[in-house]
Design a protein around this motif. Structure first.
Motif, PDB file in Angstrom:
ATOM      1  N   LYS A   1     195.683  47.432 -54.302  1.00 54.11           N
ATOM      2  CA  LYS A   1     196.482  47.259 -55.506  1.00 54.11           C
ATOM      3  C   LYS A   1     197.245  45.951 -55.351  1.00 54.11           C
ATOM      4  N   ILE A   2     197.647  45.366 -56.481  1.00 51.42           N
ATOM      5  CA  ILE A   2     198.504  44.183 -56.423  1.00 51.42           C
ATOM      6  C   ILE A   2     199.743  44.448 -57.257  1.00 51.42           C
ATOM      7  N   ALA A   3     200.892  44.318 -56.631  1.00 51.54           N
ATOM      8  CA  ALA A   3     202.178  44.546 -57.285  1.00 51.54           C
ATOM      9  C   ALA A   3     202.836  43.216 -57.612  1.00 51.54           C
ATOM     10  N   ASN A   4     203.808  43.248 -58.496  1.00 49.71           N
ATOM     11  CA  ASN A   4     204.584  42.032 -58.757  1.00 49.71           C
ATOM     12  C   ASN A   4     205.707  41.908 -57.734  1.00 49.71           C
ATOM     13  N   SER A   5     206.571  40.924 -57.903  1.00 55.16           N
ATOM     14  CA  SER A   5     207.602  40.666 -56.899  1.00 55.16           C
ATOM     15  C   SER A   5     208.609  41.803 -56.810  1.00 55.16           C
ATOM     16  N   ALA A   6     208.694  42.623 -57.877  1.00 56.82           N
ATOM     17  CA  ALA A   6     209.603  43.769 -57.878  1.00 56.82           C
ATOM     18  C   ALA A   6     208.938  45.008 -57.294  1.00 56.82           C
ATOM     19  N   GLY A   7     207.663  44.886 -56.901  1.00 56.18           N
ATOM     20  CA  GLY A   7     206.944  46.001 -56.305  1.00 56.18           C
ATOM     21  C   GLY A   7     206.240  46.901 -57.298  1.00 56.18           C
ATOM     22  N   PHE A   8     206.235  46.538 -58.583  1.00 55.54           N
ATOM     23  CA  PHE A   8     205.608  47.395 -59.592  1.00 55.54           C
ATOM     24  C   PHE A   8     204.109  47.143 -59.652  1.00 55.54           C
ATOM     25  N   ALA A   9     203.333  48.228 -59.521  1.00 53.56           N
ATOM     26  CA  ALA A   9     201.872  48.118 -59.569  1.00 53.56           C
ATOM     27  C   ALA A   9     201.233  49.280 -60.324  1.00 53.56           C
ATOM     28  N   ASP A  10     202.039  50.162 -60.876  1.00 61.11           N
ATOM     29  CA  ASP A  10     201.508  51.394 -61.470  1.00 61.11           C
ATOM     30  C   ASP A  10     201.273  51.244 -62.967  1.00 61.11           C
ATOM     31  N   TYR A  11     200.178  50.570 -63.311  1.00 60.70           N
ATOM     32  CA  TYR A  11     199.833  50.426 -64.728  1.00 60.70           C
ATOM     33  C   TYR A  11     198.370  50.785 -64.951  1.00 60.70           C
ATOM     34  N   ASP A  12     197.926  51.878 -64.310  1.00 65.81           N
ATOM     35  CA  ASP A  12     196.536  52.286 -64.449  1.00 65.81           C
ATOM     36  C   ASP A  12     196.203  52.790 -65.844  1.00 65.81           C
ATOM     37  N   SER A  13     197.227  53.032 -66.672  1.00 67.46           N
ATOM     38  CA  SER A  13     196.991  53.382 -68.077  1.00 67.46           C
ATOM     39  C   SER A  13     197.131  52.172 -68.984  1.00 67.46           C
ATOM     40  N   GLY A  14     197.284  51.001 -68.404  1.00 70.52           N
ATOM     41  CA  GLY A  14     197.405  49.770 -69.165  1.00 70.52           C
ATOM     42  C   GLY A  14     198.841  49.331 -69.362  1.00 70.52           C
ATOM     43  N   LEU A  15     199.013  48.102 -69.805  1.00 68.31           N
ATOM     44  CA  LEU A  15     200.328  47.546 -70.114  1.00 68.31           C
ATOM     45  C   LEU A  15     200.509  47.579 -71.626  1.00 68.31           C
ATOM     46  N   ASP A  16     201.532  48.288 -72.076  1.00 70.88           N
ATOM     47  CA  ASP A  16     201.758  48.462 -73.511  1.00 70.88           C
ATOM     48  C   ASP A  16     202.237  47.175 -74.162  1.00 70.88           C
ATOM     49  N   ALA A  17     201.799  46.978 -75.398  1.00 70.10           N
ATOM     50  CA  ALA A  17     202.205  45.799 -76.155  1.00 70.10           C
ATOM     51  C   ALA A  17     203.644  45.921 -76.639  1.00 70.10           C
ATOM     52  N   THR A  18     204.341  44.796 -76.685  1.00 68.94           N
ATOM     53  CA  THR A  18     205.682  44.746 -77.266  1.00 68.94           C
ATOM     54  C   THR A  18     205.585  44.938 -78.774  1.00 68.94           C
ATOM     55  N   VAL A  19     204.600  44.260 -79.369  1.00 66.00           N
ATOM     56  CA  VAL A  19     204.311  44.377 -80.798  1.00 66.00           C
ATOM     57  C   VAL A  19     202.897  44.946 -80.927  1.00 66.00           C
ATOM     58  N   GLU A  20     202.776  46.188 -81.393  1.00 66.65           N
ATOM     59  CA  GLU A  20     201.473  46.834 -81.472  1.00 66.65           C
ATOM     60  C   GLU A  20     200.722  46.394 -82.724  1.00 66.65           C
ATOM     61  N   LEU A  21     199.505  45.878 -82.503  1.00 62.16           N
ATOM     62  CA  LEU A  21     198.689  45.413 -83.617  1.00 62.16           C
ATOM     63  C   LEU A  21     197.231  45.384 -83.168  1.00 62.16           C
ATOM     64  N   LYS A  22     196.452  46.341 -83.633  1.00 61.78           N
ATOM     65  CA  LYS A  22     195.046  46.401 -83.262  1.00 61.78           C
ATOM     66  C   LYS A  22     194.229  45.397 -84.068  1.00 61.78           C
ATOM     67  N   GLU A  23     193.131  44.928 -83.471  1.00 65.63           N
ATOM     68  CA  GLU A  23     192.207  44.097 -84.231  1.00 65.63           C
ATOM     69  C   GLU A  23     191.547  44.941 -85.313  1.00 65.63           C
ATOM     70  N   ASP A  24     191.238  44.304 -86.439  1.00 67.44           N
ATOM     71  CA  ASP A  24     190.694  44.986 -87.614  1.00 67.44           C
ATOM     72  C   ASP A  24     189.243  44.567 -87.808  1.00 67.44           C
TER      73      ASP A  24
END
Length: 498
Positions: A414-437
């Motif tokens: 696994k690769i974590a960031n400098s804060a040690g966070f690596a648990d995004y196996d469900s993906g990184l959520d968008a700040t602004v949600e907008l699917k392609e059409d």
């Protein structure tokens, strides 16, 4: 690390080359005379001596590579180090597992979605460097409402490809190939088979329904076509803002200098904001990822961008011998001394879809502990682990076994960031949600394209409402060919087992 682990490997070599993490590993076949004598001493006189040469050498290579590097090695009982303590029992075990693909699959952890084995490492190497047989059409596949029928939609067309002068463009729909309607059982053979030429049968969307329009487009794949991972770059002058836009589709080291030149132009143009389009970027080189992160910033040179987490026995080795090698640091120049044209940004706007994976997610996660990330689009794929390419070397000089062309790409870290966070196996959520059409894909790089338009609205504070998707792209087929591109390539590692 215990000696009985090390004795099965004359030497392993890693080359750091993205989150695809790609590591090149050697499983040496060399054994010194003392080791050979020791192993023979463990064989009883009434034992049948089984040779691990010939066809069995591939299964032998599979077990040894996974035992050493697999991220879940300790949780898979058949990969326990004790399995190889008795030479005759180990040989019998390998003899009972002569099929490399089946053996590899049997050793995978239940949570492993990504590891795979290939019988052609040359094709794999080329694919990970963006060199493939291609007609230039990048497309996605989705299921129809019946759950069996499949349709394709064009994401973009590569310049100077066979498709670039054909009647096909972004947003076009197709439902059949060579006269056969696409479904879950045939799409792999029809679209990804050995045939270099095929004909797409096109369709239209009317009242949210996809129907054939009778038009066809014949396409031919060109062998060893090199895809340009820098699809679009431009500066948009909007109101009082100078907005840089970059569509980047794969982290490939051969385009690092081009990327640096583009950032040099952004810098000379004095851009105020940057929109980075990673919506179709499945990963690539860790080196390229670190360079891009450093180009975006510039104020964090020498600080941690990401941290690597391997299985416990390899973590013990690294921590005891070279702990700094587990840290990937921001840089101010390339390995050859070329100075990076860094922008020193404190905020970036990144466009994503469910196809943004691996190194793309690493870039977002790595930057997130340093600057503000405004992520626009859909949740990313969710690959927070890295795979490696494992070659079967027969000596310590990097000579590949001439008896076969197998290689493995197991998950190793696994690769974590400098804060040690690596648990995004469900993906990184968008700040602004907008699917392609699917009914309004827009033109990439144009300010009317929905995702870019949303980013511009965020930058300018215009207050305009985003154009919501009428037919959002959903029920995406997780194509195995695309999964092979979801990688982090790790280059230039010094051997760490001698």
């Amino acid at each position: 690390m215990k000696n009985h682990i090390l004795k099965f490997f004359g030497r392993f070599t890693l080359k750091l080359s993205v989150i695809f993490i790609l590591i090149f590993v050697s499983c040496s076949k060399e054994k010194d005379s003392n080791e050979t004598t020791e192993n023979l001493a463990n064989i009883d006189s009434d034992d049948i001596v089984i040779s691990l040469e010939g066809a069995l050498q591939i299964s032998d290579f599979v077990w040894k590579g996974l035992n050493q590097y697999y991220y879940w090695q300790e949780q898979v009982s058949d990969l326990n180090d004790r399995k190889a303590l008795n030479a005759s029992e180990y040989a019998k075990y390998i003899n009972n597992n002569p099929e490399p693909e089946e053996f590899f699959e049997s050793l995978k952890h239940e949570n492993d979605r990504f590891s795979y084995i290939t019988a052609d490492y040359v094709a794999l190497q080329n694919q990970l460097q963006g060199i493939v047989a291609s007609n230039g059409v990048e497309f996605g596949l989705s299921l129809m409402s019946d759950g069996q029928s499949v349709f394709g939609y064009v994401r973009y067309i590569h310049k100077n490809s066979d498709a670039s002068d054909k009647n096909i463009e972004r947003g076009d729909i197709f439902t059949a190939v060579d006269g056969q309607d696409l479904n879950v059982n045939n799409y792999q053979d029809l679209l990804y088979g050995d045939n270099l030429t095929y004909t797409l049968h096109m369709a239209d969307i009317s009242e949210n329904t996809i129907t054939s329009n009778g038009e066809t487009v014949e396409l031919t794949k060109v062998e060893n076509f090199e895809k340009n991972s820098i699809q679009i770059n431009k500066v948009l002058n909007i109101s009082d803002k100078k907005i840089g836009y970059l569509m980047y589709t794969q982290f490939v080291n051969t385009f690092n200098n081009d990327l640096n030149d583009i950032f040099g132009n952004f810098k000379s143009e004095g851009i105020s904001d940057l929109v980075l389009d990673l919506r179709y970027n499945a990963g690539g080189s860790l080196t390229a990822c670190v360079y891009l992160a450093s180009l975006i910033t510039g104020q964090f040179t020498g600080e941690i961008f990401s941290q690597q987490i391997w299985n416990s026995k390899l973590m013990d080795y690294w921590n005891n011998n070279n702990p700094e090698s587990l840290k990937d640091l921001f840089v101010d120049q390339m390995a050859d001394g070329t100075i990076l044209n860094s922008l020193n940004l404190n905020k970036i706007y990144i466009l994503t879809t469910g196809r943004s994976a691996s190194a793309s997610e690493l870039l977002i996660n790595g930057l997130a502990s340093h600057i503000d990330i405004i992520q626009i689009g859909d949740t990313t794929y969710g690959k927070n682990v890295g795979s490696i390419t494992v070659y079967d070397y027969i000596d310590n000089d990097g000579t590949k076994n001439p008896d076969h062309t197998y290689a493995m790409q197991p998950i190793v870290l696994k690769i974590a960031n400098s804060a040690g966070f690596a648990d995004y196996d469900s993906g990184l959520d968008a700040t602004v949600e907008l699917k392609e059409d699917i009914s309004n894909m827009g033109v990439l790089g144009e300010i009317s394209e929905p995702l870019l338009s949303s980013a511009i609205n965020q930058i300018t504070g215009s207050g305009k409402k985003d154009t919501k998707a009428v037919m959002p792209i959903e029920n995406i087929i997780d194509n195995i060919r695309e999964k092979h591109l979801q990688t982090i390539i790790i280059d230039n590692r010094k051997p760490f087992i001698k």
